[in-house]
Design a protein around this motif. Structure first.
Motif, PDB file in Angstrom:
ATOM      1  N   ILE A 193      20.646  81.502  36.275  1.00 43.15           N
ATOM      2  CA  ILE A 193      20.946  80.082  36.086  1.00 43.15           C
ATOM      3  C   ILE A 193      19.760  79.300  36.636  1.00 43.15           C
ATOM      4  O   ILE A 193      19.347  79.502  37.774  1.00 43.15           O
ATOM      5  N   ARG A 194      19.223  78.401  35.823  1.00 43.05           N
ATOM      6  CA  ARG A 194      18.052  77.638  36.257  1.00 43.05           C
ATOM      7  C   ARG A 194      18.227  76.173  35.882  1.00 43.05           C
ATOM      8  O   ARG A 194      18.556  75.849  34.739  1.00 43.05           O
ATOM      9  N   LEU A 195      18.060  75.301  36.862  1.00 37.87           N
ATOM     10  CA  LEU A 195      18.138  73.867  36.600  1.00 37.87           C
ATOM     11  C   LEU A 195      16.946  73.433  35.760  1.00 37.87           C
ATOM     12  O   LEU A 195      15.795  73.618  36.148  1.00 37.87           O
ATOM     13  N   LEU A 196      17.225  72.861  34.594  1.00 43.75           N
ATOM     14  CA  LEU A 196      16.165  72.376  33.707  1.00 43.75           C
ATOM     15  C   LEU A 196      15.915  70.892  33.892  1.00 43.75           C
ATOM     16  O   LEU A 196      14.774  70.418  33.785  1.00 43.75           O
ATOM     17  N   GLN A 197      16.997  70.151  34.136  1.00 43.48           N
ATOM     18  CA  GLN A 197      16.847  68.696  34.252  1.00 43.48           C
ATOM     19  C   GLN A 197      17.945  68.117  35.127  1.00 43.48           C
ATOM     20  O   GLN A 197      19.126  68.296  34.851  1.00 43.48           O
ATOM     21  N   ARG A 198      17.532  67.448  36.204  1.00 41.13           N
ATOM     22  CA  ARG A 198      18.481  66.724  37.048  1.00 41.13           C
ATOM     23  C   ARG A 198      18.669  65.334  36.464  1.00 41.13           C
ATOM     24  O   ARG A 198      17.693  64.654  36.137  1.00 41.13           O
ATOM     25  N   HIS A 199      19.920  64.904  36.303  1.00 40.47           N
ATOM     26  CA  HIS A 199      20.159  63.600  35.703  1.00 40.47           C
ATOM     27  C   HIS A 199      19.656  62.485  36.627  1.00 40.47           C
ATOM     28  O   HIS A 199      19.925  62.510  37.831  1.00 40.47           O
ATOM     29  N   PRO A 200      18.918  61.522  36.094  1.00 41.43           N
ATOM     30  CA  PRO A 200      18.306  60.484  36.933  1.00 41.43           C
ATOM     31  C   PRO A 200      19.301  59.598  37.674  1.00 41.43           C
ATOM     32  O   PRO A 200      18.958  59.021  38.712  1.00 41.43           O
ATOM     33  N   LYS A 201      20.531  59.473  37.180  1.00 40.25           N
ATOM     34  CA  LYS A 201      21.519  58.621  37.853  1.00 40.25           C
ATOM     35  C   LYS A 201      22.064  59.266  39.122  1.00 40.25           C
ATOM     36  O   LYS A 201      22.568  58.565  40.018  1.00 40.25           O
ATOM     37  N   GLY A 202      22.024  60.585  39.205  1.00 40.93           N
ATOM     38  CA  GLY A 202      22.445  61.274  40.422  1.00 40.93           C
ATOM     39  C   GLY A 202      23.912  61.113  40.777  1.00 40.93           C
ATOM     40  O   GLY A 202      24.274  61.091  41.956  1.00 40.93           O
ATOM     41  N   ILE A 203      24.780  61.031  39.775  1.00 44.50           N
ATOM     42  CA  ILE A 203      26.217  60.870  40.011  1.00 44.50           C
ATOM     43  C   ILE A 203      26.860  62.262  40.091  1.00 44.50           C
ATOM     44  O   ILE A 203      27.033  62.935  39.070  1.00 44.50           O
ATOM     45  N   THR A 204      27.195  62.691  41.294  1.00 39.63           N
ATOM     46  CA  THR A 204      27.724  64.043  41.469  1.00 39.63           C
ATOM     47  C   THR A 204      29.163  64.164  40.963  1.00 39.63           C
ATOM     48  O   THR A 204      29.896  63.170  40.868  1.00 39.63           O
ATOM     49  N   VAL A 205      29.540  65.394  40.679  1.00 39.68           N
ATOM     50  CA  VAL A 205      30.931  65.681  40.308  1.00 39.68           C
ATOM     51  C   VAL A 205      31.859  65.247  41.433  1.00 39.68           C
ATOM     52  O   VAL A 205      32.926  64.674  41.203  1.00 39.68           O
ATOM     53  N   SER A 206      31.440  65.487  42.665  1.00 40.39           N
ATOM     54  CA  SER A 206      32.232  65.106  43.831  1.00 40.39           C
ATOM     55  C   SER A 206      32.465  63.597  43.883  1.00 40.39           C
ATOM     56  O   SER A 206      33.575  63.133  44.176  1.00 40.39           O
ATOM     57  N   PHE A 207      31.432  62.820  43.592  1.00 37.13           N
ATOM     58  CA  PHE A 207      31.549  61.360  43.603  1.00 37.13           C
ATOM     59  C   PHE A 207      32.539  60.891  42.532  1.00 37.13           C
ATOM     60  O   PHE A 207      33.386  60.029  42.786  1.00 37.13           O
ATOM     61  N   VAL A 208      32.437  61.467  41.347  1.00 37.59           N
ATOM     62  CA  VAL A 208      33.353  61.092  40.256  1.00 37.59           C
ATOM     63  C   VAL A 208      34.787  61.419  40.640  1.00 37.59           C
ATOM     64  O   VAL A 208      35.709  60.608  40.436  1.00 37.59           O
ATOM     65  N   THR A 232      41.479  67.938  47.516  1.00 35.02           N
ATOM     66  CA  THR A 232      40.362  68.534  48.257  1.00 35.02           C
ATOM     67  C   THR A 232      39.023  68.227  47.603  1.00 35.02           C
ATOM     68  O   THR A 232      37.980  68.271  48.254  1.00 35.02           O
ATOM     69  N   GLY A 233      39.059  67.962  46.297  1.00 37.22           N
ATOM     70  CA  GLY A 233      37.802  67.796  45.559  1.00 37.22           C
ATOM     71  C   GLY A 233      37.214  69.114  45.107  1.00 37.22           C
ATOM     72  O   GLY A 233      36.166  69.140  44.466  1.00 37.22           O
ATOM     73  N   PHE A 234      37.925  70.213  45.407  1.00 44.56           N
ATOM     74  CA  PHE A 234      37.457  71.548  45.000  1.00 44.56           C
ATOM     75  C   PHE A 234      37.955  71.848  43.587  1.00 44.56           C
ATOM     76  O   PHE A 234      38.671  72.815  43.346  1.00 44.56           O
ATOM     77  N   THR A 235      37.547  71.033  42.652  1.00 41.77           N
ATOM     78  CA  THR A 235      38.116  71.084  41.305  1.00 41.77           C
ATOM     79  C   THR A 235      37.354  71.990  40.346  1.00 41.77           C
ATOM     80  O   THR A 235      37.910  72.458  39.366  1.00 41.77           O
ATOM     81  N   GLY A 236      36.063  72.187  40.618  1.00 41.99           N
ATOM     82  CA  GLY A 236      35.208  72.774  39.600  1.00 41.99           C
ATOM     83  C   GLY A 236      34.869  71.716  38.565  1.00 41.99           C
ATOM     84  O   GLY A 236      35.173  70.522  38.729  1.00 41.99           O
ATOM     85  N   TYR A 237      34.253  72.140  37.467  1.00 38.48           N
ATOM     86  CA  TYR A 237      33.814  71.182  36.452  1.00 38.48           C
ATOM     87  C   TYR A 237      33.578  71.901  35.129  1.00 38.48           C
ATOM     88  O   TYR A 237      33.604  73.133  35.058  1.00 38.48           O
ATOM     89  N   TYR A 238      33.381  71.107  34.091  1.00 39.27           N
ATOM     90  CA  TYR A 238      33.129  71.636  32.755  1.00 39.27           C
ATOM     91  C   TYR A 238      31.679  71.389  32.345  1.00 39.27           C
ATOM     92  O   TYR A 238      31.041  70.436  32.809  1.00 39.27           O
ATOM     93  N   VAL A 239      31.223  72.246  31.430  1.00 35.78           N
ATOM     94  CA  VAL A 239      29.920  72.025  30.808  1.00 35.78           C
ATOM     95  C   VAL A 239      30.059  72.075  29.290  1.00 35.78           C
ATOM     96  O   VAL A 239      30.938  72.761  28.758  1.00 35.78           O
ATOM     97  N   ARG A 240      29.209  71.316  28.613  1.00 40.46           N
ATOM     98  CA  ARG A 240      29.080  71.411  27.160  1.00 40.46           C
ATOM     99  C   ARG A 240      27.867  72.289  26.862  1.00 40.46           C
ATOM    100  O   ARG A 240      26.976  72.440  27.704  1.00 40.46           O
ATOM    101  N   VAL A 241      27.814  72.817  25.659  1.00 45.47           N
ATOM    102  CA  VAL A 241      26.735  73.729  25.271  1.00 45.47           C
ATOM    103  C   VAL A 241      25.736  72.982  24.389  1.00 45.47           C
ATOM    104  O   VAL A 241      26.084  72.505  23.307  1.00 45.47           O
ATOM    105  N   LEU A 242      24.507  72.878  24.852  1.00 43.31           N
ATOM    106  CA  LEU A 242      23.448  72.234  24.084  1.00 43.31           C
ATOM    107  C   LEU A 242      22.704  73.233  23.206  1.00 43.31           C
ATOM    108  O   LEU A 242      22.170  72.869  22.155  1.00 43.31           O
ATOM    109  N   GLN A 243      22.660  74.474  23.659  1.00 44.21           N
ATOM    110  CA  GLN A 243      22.009  75.548  22.891  1.00 44.21           C
ATOM    111  C   GLN A 243      22.844  76.816  23.057  1.00 44.21           C
ATOM    112  O   GLN A 243      23.091  77.252  24.177  1.00 44.21           O
ATOM    113  N   GLU A 244      23.288  77.380  21.952  1.00 43.25           N
ATOM    114  CA  GLU A 244      24.097  78.590  21.990  1.00 43.25           C
ATOM    115  C   GLU A 244      23.243  79.805  22.348  1.00 43.25           C
ATOM    116  O   GLU A 244      22.016  79.794  22.179  1.00 43.25           O
TER     117      GLU A 244
END
Length: 213
Positions: A161-176, A140-152
């Motif tokens: 939750i606030r978006l600080l930086q959108r990655h310039p490549k724009g490769i979504t979790v869904s696409f991967v 289904t692609g309804f997998t969820g995803y993981y995050v790493r911690v840059l600042q504890e």
């Protein structure tokens, strides 16, 4: 509308019986109202049983979109409590189609970065007594995803939750996910994915192997 935490979920490994054998698993999470410290490895009070395939800095926190719960409740024909997919964060407004590998978010006091899709293992099927569920989640692609911690820092259910930086490549979790499971020989797409340096090493190696790197 800003994304938000619907539920904060933690749990420690436990032994369960399944098909006549004992299985050690940390997939059983429970919702908590507590304020928890998020380190580079996990949330306080959380743990994984299989540290070879789960946990680590690239998989510090598992995130699952709230929007998928309605679909799975129909499929399983029962109400699901938050944390049903072993996720630490049940979130609204952050689906796999919306979030890119390498995106950076403020999460309470912490700062996190999307690292890879979640690859469901057989223990998800154990939890729900449906052996084919991991494959269904994958397809289904309804997998969820993981995050790493840059600042504890500390996090609770009401943390913004606030978006600080959108990655310039724009490769979504869904696409991967799509390339991983449905277009396995799409070399051009694989090369695009490998351009994202923030992709977790395990997934990077898997994709690189497909094109002989």
């Amino acid at each position: 509308m800003e994304p938000q935490i619907v539920s904060l979920n933690v749990g420690v490994p436990a032994t369960v019986m399944y098909q006549g054998r004992e299985i050690r698993t940390g997939i059983r999470k429970h919702s908590t109202e507590k304020r928890l410290y998020l380190s580079t490895l996990n949330l306080d009070g959380d743990g994984q049983a299989d540290l070879v395939h789960h946990g680590g800095k690239d998989k510090a926190v598992c995130v699952y979109p709230y929007e998928h719960y309605t679909y799975w409740e129909k499929e399983l024909n029962r109400r699901l409590d938050f944390g049903a997919f072993g996720e630490n964060l049940t979130v609204h407004g952050m689906q796999e189609t919306d979030v890119c590998i390498g995106d950076v978010f403020q999460l309470g006091e912490a700062v996190v970065q999307v690292s890879q899709p979640r690859q469901p293992c057989y223990k998800l099927g154990v939890k729900h007594n449906w052996p084919d569920l991991p494959l269904r989640v994958q397809n289904t692609g309804f997998t969820g995803y993981y995050v790493r911690v840059l600042q504890e820092g500390f996090v609770d259910k009401h943390s913004p939750i606030r978006l600080l930086q959108r990655h310039p490549k724009g490769i979504t979790v869904s696409f991967v996910n799509h390339i991983k499971y449905h277009e396995k020989e799409n070399e051009e797409a694989i090369r695009r994915i490998l351009e994202v340096e923030e992709l977790a090493e395990g997934w990077r190696q898997s994709f690189a192997k497909r094109i002989g790197r």
